[in-house]
Scaffold this active site. Structure first.
Site, PDB file in Angstrom:
ATOM      1  N   ASP A  59       0.797  -1.228   0.000  1.00  0.00           N
ATOM      2  CA  ASP A  59       0.000   0.000   0.000  1.00  0.00           C
ATOM      3  C   ASP A  59       0.832   1.280   0.000  1.00  0.00           C
ATOM      4  O   ASP A  59       0.281   2.368   0.233  1.00  0.00           O
ATOM      5  CB  ASP A  59      -0.918   0.022   1.239  1.00  0.00           C
ATOM      6  CG  ASP A  59      -2.089  -0.930   1.094  1.00  0.00           C
ATOM      7  OD1 ASP A  59      -2.662  -0.988  -0.004  1.00  0.00           O
ATOM      8  OD2 ASP A  59      -2.427  -1.608   2.086  1.00  0.00           O
ATOM      9  N   ASP A  68      -5.877  -4.723  -5.508  1.00  0.00           N
ATOM     10  CA  ASP A  68      -5.743  -3.336  -5.053  1.00  0.00           C
ATOM     11  C   ASP A  68      -4.376  -2.751  -5.408  1.00  0.00           C
ATOM     12  O   ASP A  68      -4.215  -1.540  -5.568  1.00  0.00           O
ATOM     13  CB  ASP A  68      -5.904  -3.232  -3.524  1.00  0.00           C
ATOM     14  CG  ASP A  68      -6.973  -4.110  -2.928  1.00  0.00           C
ATOM     15  OD1 ASP A  68      -7.289  -5.164  -3.515  1.00  0.00           O
ATOM     16  OD2 ASP A  68      -7.492  -3.764  -1.852  1.00  0.00           O
TER      17      ASP A  68
END
Ligand code: GLY
Length: 376
Positions: free
Chosen positions: A100, A161
């Site tokens: 992330d 993601d």
């Protein structure tokens, strides 16, 4: 047509200001609790409100967008204050074992460099890209999603993601002249294109590769209904992420993959166009919606609209539905109601989320002030 979008944008910037006023240099949590943001719970020896987890960059990204749209210095000042916190987080190694890093560092430090020529922020952005490069697992050439690289439960696992974290790598190559970052990003995106996207254009949430041989093994969900279903937000990450991989690499197949994912998303929407949290559910279901998936998909469609005009009308329809059904009322510190963080995990169900707020604001900005949009 732009009047409802302009009005929604004005309301959204007021909510960002309300939230900035409430939290100052502290960070709100991932999602609201009973409709209002609270301080992010402390962890790793850090107090409540510290820069932890994967979503803090969305707050900073919203501040930069508001600075661009309104021209008000208070937004830029607040965003710049966050940049120091992201620098400290990288220096201190706080919760960095994750893919992330793009969500965190593109929206904070790369934006600071692009908007204010803050050379220290550029260095932090490059260091974050270096850290992300360490997560490439060979010989598969994928970026591992979570955890330590020698964790047997996580080794060789990538997540849809992660496509949104690749722009950090593309930017690092562009700003440094070193092609290694972009090369790793494109290899990873090709693996996801070939394996995480199913033949019908839907996606697995995560996928495992054999860490020894690099062979593709199997798809598995983490936040979706089941391994064979299509988690709505994952599908939205794929739409936007492949469109961005196309923009940065020029590979036509990424554009076509984004378009296929968008088509699969579109035909699975309920009639009011606010996605259920998993696309296995449709009209008549009492399952919760995930408005954040609609906001992310709208941004992806607006990226596709650069070459495909019908994508813009779909994005406008999605954003109109979000305004009609999910926009937070005046006085709220959130922007977009009715999101879901993690339904199987019991987290953030029917709440606003920092990323839902961010992508709703980005979509409204793309529709009304395209020159103010930051590039990812
Ligand atoms: N990237 C984590 C999520 O979308 O919930």
């Amino acid at each position: 047509m732009s009047e409802p979008f302009d009005a929604a944008l004005a309301r959204a910037t007021r909510a960002v200001q309300t939230c900035a006023h409430e939290f100052g240099t502290d960070f709100p949590g991932d999602c609201t609790l009973a409709g209002r943001y609270r301080h992010r719970p402390g962890a790793a020896g850090l107090p409540d409100g510290a820069n932890l987890g994967w979503t803090t960059g969305f707050r900073t990204g919203m501040l930069w967008l508001c600075a661009q749209v309104t021209g008000q210095e208070r937004f830029a000042d607040a965003a710049s204050a966050d940049v120091a916190s992201f620098a400290a987080r990288l220096r201190d190694g706080v919760e960095l074992d994750t893919h992330d890093l793009g969500f965190l560092y593109s929206l904070s430090c790369v934006n600071a460099w692009l908007l204010t020529r803050d050379a220290a922020a550029r260095q932090v952005g490059l260091a974050a890209a270096d850290r992300l490069l360490t997560r490439v697992v060979e010989p598969a050439g994928i970026i591992q999603a979570w955890g330590s690289l020698d964790d047997p439960a996580q080794r060789g696992r990538a997540i849809v993601d992660s496509l949104m974290n690749l722009p950090l790598l593309y930017w690092a190559s562009q700003t440094s002249g070193d092609p290694r970052y972009a090369h790793a990003a494109t290899r990873h995106a090709r693996q996801l294109r070939d394996h995480i996207v199913r033949a019908d254009g839907t996606t697995y949430h995560t996928f495992f590769w054999d860490p020894g041989t690099g062979a593709p093994l199997r798809g598995a969900t983490h936040q979706g209904h089941d391994d064979a279903s299509c988690w709505a937000r994952g599908q939205a990450w794929a739409i936007y992420g492949f469109a961005l991989a196309h923009r940065h690499s020029g590979e036509q197949l990424f554009w076509e993959t984004s378009k296929r994912c968008a088509d699969a998303f579109w035909v699975r929407l309920p009639s009011d166009r606010v996605p259920y949290w998993d696309l296995v559910f449709t009209d008549g279901s009492s399952q919760p919606r995930d408005s954040s998936a609609g906001a992310i998909a709208a941004c992806g469609l607006l990226e596709l609209a650069i070459a495909s005009p019908d994508a813009r009308s779909k994005a406008e329809a999605l954003v109109t539905s979000l305004i009609d059904h999910c926009a937070a009322p005046a006085g709220s510190d959130a922007l977009l109601l009715h999101g879901v963080y993690n339904l199987p995990g019991g987290e953030g169900i029917d709440e606003a989320t920092l990323w839902g707020d961010y992508f709703y604001l980005e979509a409204l900005t793309r529709l009304t002030h395209p020159a103010c949009v930051l590039p990812w």
